[in-house]
Design a protein around this motif. Structure first.
Motif, PDB file in Angstrom:
ATOM      1  N   GLU A 145       0.826  -1.205   0.000  1.00 52.67           N
ATOM      2  CA  GLU A 145       0.000   0.000   0.000  1.00 52.67           C
ATOM      3  C   GLU A 145       0.864   1.260   0.000  1.00 52.67           C
ATOM      4  O   GLU A 145       0.559   2.247  -0.674  1.00 52.67           O
ATOM      5  CB  GLU A 145      -0.912   0.008   1.232  1.00 52.67           C
ATOM      6  N   ALA A 146       1.945   1.228   0.741  1.00 51.64           N
ATOM      7  CA  ALA A 146       2.830   2.390   0.846  1.00 51.64           C
ATOM      8  C   ALA A 146       3.677   2.590  -0.411  1.00 51.64           C
ATOM      9  O   ALA A 146       4.030   3.713  -0.753  1.00 51.64           O
ATOM     10  CB  ALA A 146       3.751   2.242   2.058  1.00 51.64           C
ATOM     11  N   ALA A 147       4.007   1.498  -1.096  1.00 51.27           N
ATOM     12  CA  ALA A 147       5.016   1.534  -2.156  1.00 51.27           C
ATOM     13  C   ALA A 147       4.533   2.104  -3.481  1.00 51.27           C
ATOM     14  O   ALA A 147       3.420   1.833  -3.923  1.00 51.27           O
ATOM     15  CB  ALA A 147       5.547   0.124  -2.386  1.00 51.27           C
ATOM     16  N   HIS A 148       5.420   2.868  -4.095  1.00 46.33           N
ATOM     17  CA  HIS A 148       5.248   3.270  -5.488  1.00 46.33           C
ATOM     18  C   HIS A 148       5.791   2.164  -6.400  1.00 46.33           C
ATOM     19  O   HIS A 148       5.312   1.971  -7.499  1.00 46.33           O
ATOM     20  CB  HIS A 148       6.010   4.567  -5.781  1.00 46.33           C
ATOM     21  N   HIS A 149       6.846   1.460  -5.917  1.00 49.27           N
ATOM     22  CA  HIS A 149       7.489   0.392  -6.690  1.00 49.27           C
ATOM     23  C   HIS A 149       7.822  -0.770  -5.755  1.00 49.27           C
ATOM     24  O   HIS A 149       8.234  -0.540  -4.612  1.00 49.27           O
ATOM     25  CB  HIS A 149       8.796   0.874  -7.340  1.00 49.27           C
ATOM     26  N   VAL A 150       7.672  -1.989  -6.259  1.00 48.30           N
ATOM     27  CA  VAL A 150       8.054  -3.195  -5.525  1.00 48.30           C
ATOM     28  C   VAL A 150       9.198  -3.843  -6.296  1.00 48.30           C
ATOM     29  O   VAL A 150       9.086  -4.066  -7.502  1.00 48.30           O
ATOM     30  CB  VAL A 150       6.869  -4.188  -5.401  1.00 48.30           C
ATOM     31  N   VAL A 151      10.302  -4.123  -5.608  1.00 47.36           N
ATOM     32  CA  VAL A 151      11.439  -4.766  -6.259  1.00 47.36           C
ATOM     33  C   VAL A 151      11.799  -6.060  -5.539  1.00 47.36           C
ATOM     34  O   VAL A 151      11.534  -6.226  -4.348  1.00 47.36           O
ATOM     35  CB  VAL A 151      12.681  -3.841  -6.355  1.00 47.36           C
ATOM     36  N   ASP A 152      12.421  -6.963  -6.280  1.00 46.33           N
ATOM     37  CA  ASP A 152      12.828  -8.266  -5.745  1.00 46.33           C
ATOM     38  C   ASP A 152      14.127  -8.095  -4.977  1.00 46.33           C
ATOM     39  O   ASP A 152      15.192  -7.919  -5.578  1.00 46.33           O
ATOM     40  CB  ASP A 152      12.992  -9.257  -6.891  1.00 46.33           C
ATOM     41  N   ALA A 153      14.038  -8.152  -3.666  1.00 50.80           N
ATOM     42  CA  ALA A 153      15.215  -7.932  -2.822  1.00 50.80           C
ATOM     43  C   ALA A 153      15.982  -9.215  -2.536  1.00 50.80           C
ATOM     44  O   ALA A 153      16.922  -9.202  -1.743  1.00 50.80           O
ATOM     45  CB  ALA A 153      14.791  -7.270  -1.518  1.00 50.80           C
ATOM     46  N   SER A 154      15.618 -10.311  -3.186  1.00 49.73           N
ATOM     47  CA  SER A 154      16.361 -11.552  -2.952  1.00 49.73           C
ATOM     48  C   SER A 154      17.635 -11.590  -3.790  1.00 49.73           C
ATOM     49  O   SER A 154      18.490 -12.443  -3.589  1.00 49.73           O
ATOM     50  CB  SER A 154      15.491 -12.772  -3.231  1.00 49.73           C
ATOM     51  N   ALA A 155      17.776 -10.650  -4.724  1.00 47.48           N
ATOM     52  CA  ALA A 155      18.978 -10.556  -5.545  1.00 47.48           C
ATOM     53  C   ALA A 155      20.104  -9.896  -4.740  1.00 47.48           C
ATOM     54  O   ALA A 155      19.899  -9.470  -3.606  1.00 47.48           O
ATOM     55  CB  ALA A 155      18.661  -9.738  -6.801  1.00 47.48           C
ATOM     56  N   SER A 156      21.275  -9.788  -5.360  1.00 45.19           N
ATOM     57  CA  SER A 156      22.402  -9.119  -4.690  1.00 45.19           C
ATOM     58  C   SER A 156      22.093  -7.625  -4.555  1.00 45.19           C
ATOM     59  O   SER A 156      21.289  -7.085  -5.322  1.00 45.19           O
ATOM     60  CB  SER A 156      23.680  -9.297  -5.513  1.00 45.19           C
ATOM     61  N   PRO A 157      22.734  -6.958  -3.591  1.00 41.71           N
ATOM     62  CA  PRO A 157      22.485  -5.522  -3.427  1.00 41.71           C
ATOM     63  C   PRO A 157      22.678  -4.723  -4.724  1.00 41.71           C
ATOM     64  O   PRO A 157      21.873  -3.859  -5.047  1.00 41.71           O
ATOM     65  CB  PRO A 157      23.487  -5.098  -2.347  1.00 41.71           C
ATOM     66  N   LYS A 158      23.731  -5.036  -5.489  1.00 48.71           N
ATOM     67  CA  LYS A 158      23.964  -4.319  -6.744  1.00 48.71           C
ATOM     68  C   LYS A 158      22.805  -4.532  -7.722  1.00 48.71           C
ATOM     69  O   LYS A 158      22.370  -3.589  -8.385  1.00 48.71           O
ATOM     70  CB  LYS A 158      25.268  -4.788  -7.396  1.00 48.71           C
ATOM     71  N   GLU A 159      22.304  -5.764  -7.802  1.00 49.26           N
ATOM     72  CA  GLU A 159      21.183  -6.057  -8.698  1.00 49.26           C
ATOM     73  C   GLU A 159      19.910  -5.352  -8.230  1.00 49.26           C
ATOM     74  O   GLU A 159      19.121  -4.885  -9.049  1.00 49.26           O
ATOM     75  CB  GLU A 159      20.961  -7.563  -8.798  1.00 49.26           C
ATOM     76  N   VAL A 160      19.709  -5.275  -6.921  1.00 46.56           N
ATOM     77  CA  VAL A 160      18.529  -4.588  -6.383  1.00 46.56           C
ATOM     78  C   VAL A 160      18.608  -3.094  -6.717  1.00 46.56           C
ATOM     79  O   VAL A 160      17.611  -2.489  -7.126  1.00 46.56           O
ATOM     80  CB  VAL A 160      18.382  -4.816  -4.861  1.00 46.56           C
ATOM     81  N   VAL A 161      19.789  -2.508  -6.582  1.00 47.80           N
ATOM     82  CA  VAL A 161      19.975  -1.093  -6.929  1.00 47.80           C
ATOM     83  C   VAL A 161      19.654  -0.870  -8.405  1.00 47.80           C
ATOM     84  O   VAL A 161      18.974   0.105  -8.766  1.00 47.80           O
ATOM     85  CB  VAL A 161      21.404  -0.617  -6.575  1.00 47.80           C
ATOM     86  N   ILE A 162      20.099  -1.765  -9.269  1.00 50.30           N
ATOM     87  CA  ILE A 162      19.795  -1.640 -10.704  1.00 50.30           C
ATOM     88  C   ILE A 162      18.287  -1.710 -10.930  1.00 50.30           C
ATOM     89  O   ILE A 162      17.739  -0.916 -11.708  1.00 50.30           O
ATOM     90  CB  ILE A 162      20.548  -2.725 -11.520  1.00 50.30           C
ATOM     91  N   GLN A 163      17.611  -2.630 -10.240  1.00 52.05           N
ATOM     92  CA  GLN A 163      16.146  -2.712 -10.360  1.00 52.05           C
ATOM     93  C   GLN A 163      15.484  -1.398  -9.949  1.00 52.05           C
ATOM     94  O   GLN A 163      14.559  -0.929 -10.601  1.00 52.05           O
ATOM     95  CB  GLN A 163      15.582  -3.808  -9.450  1.00 52.05           C
ATOM     96  N   ILE A 164      15.952  -0.811  -8.857  1.00 51.24           N
ATOM     97  CA  ILE A 164      15.360   0.432  -8.354  1.00 51.24           C
ATOM     98  C   ILE A 164      15.593   1.570  -9.346  1.00 51.24           C
ATOM     99  O   ILE A 164      14.662   2.296  -9.700  1.00 51.24           O
ATOM    100  CB  ILE A 164      15.925   0.790  -6.963  1.00 51.24           C
ATOM    101  N   ILE A 165      16.834   1.707  -9.809  1.00 48.68           N
ATOM    102  CA  ILE A 165      17.145   2.787 -10.757  1.00 48.68           C
ATOM    103  C   ILE A 165      16.335   2.615 -12.035  1.00 48.68           C
ATOM    104  O   ILE A 165      15.813   3.591 -12.581  1.00 48.68           O
ATOM    105  CB  ILE A 165      18.669   2.840 -11.026  1.00 48.68           C
ATOM    106  N   THR A 166      16.191   1.381 -12.499  1.00 50.05           N
ATOM    107  CA  THR A 166      15.382   1.112 -13.695  1.00 50.05           C
ATOM    108  C   THR A 166      13.925   1.511 -13.456  1.00 50.05           C
ATOM    109  O   THR A 166      13.303   2.171 -14.295  1.00 50.05           O
ATOM    110  CB  THR A 166      15.470  -0.376 -14.085  1.00 50.05           C
TER     111      THR A 166
END
Length: 174
Positions: A145-166
């Motif tokens: 409910e709070a989120a504008h975007h949901v990302v898969d945080a089971s990946a590595s931190p670098k991959e999660v950052v790429i998902q967020i920036i994308t």
């Protein structure tokens, strides 16, 4: 990106780790509300909860959220910050909220690997795998409910950052 970015999710999803990397990638400041709160209180979260109770801690948490919200800042929030409707609304209206979503097995694995990072007292008194499962079942809808975007945080931190920036770039392009 000048709007604050709020990272929400349960303990172990990587809010602090990902937040630091995201702040670096975006040339932004980084603040962890739990660390800010403990520094300003001069006590651990466990001590605050033991001495004052959860309600007082939650009020302090809201004050911390409001105090650290600033442009060009990545903010890692406490796992329960979304329990208050005010906090969910505040974050949505004052920045971009990213839910770092991960399966229970990933969260438990991370919490067991780094137990000292879970500075919070137990919420249920149950074994960690049961507690994580119960708490996530209770809070997942609130994170979403709070989120504008949901990302898969089971990946590595670098991959999660790429998902967020994308996700942020796609949102800006539309």
């Amino acid at each position: 990106m000048t709007q604050p970015i709020f990272l929400v999710g349960p303990r172990g999803c990587g809010k602090s780790t990902v937040g630091l990397e995201l702040a670096h990638a975006c040339h932004s400041a980084f603040v962890d509300t739990d660390h800010w709160l403990q520094t300003h209180a001069g006590r651990s979260i466990a001590d605050i909860v033991e001495d004052e109770g959860w309600e007082s801690f939650r009020a302090r948490e809201t004050a911390a959220l409001e105090a650290v919200t600033a442009p060009s800042t990545v903010i890692a929030t406490g796992g329960g910050i979304i329990l208050a409707q005010h906090n969910r609304q505040f974050m949505r209206e004052n920045g971009i909220v990213i839910y770092l979503c991960a399966p229970v097995s990933t969260l438990v694995e991370r919490l067991e690997a780094f137990p000292e990072e879970g500075q919070r007292p137990t919420l249920t008194g149950k074994p960690i795998s049961e507690e994580v499962s119960d708490v996530l079942a209770e809070r997942d809808a609130l994170y979403r409910e709070a989120a504008h975007h949901v990302v898969d945080a089971s990946a590595s931190p670098k991959e999660v950052v790429i998902q967020i920036i994308t996700a942020l770039r796609l949102a800006c392009a539309s």
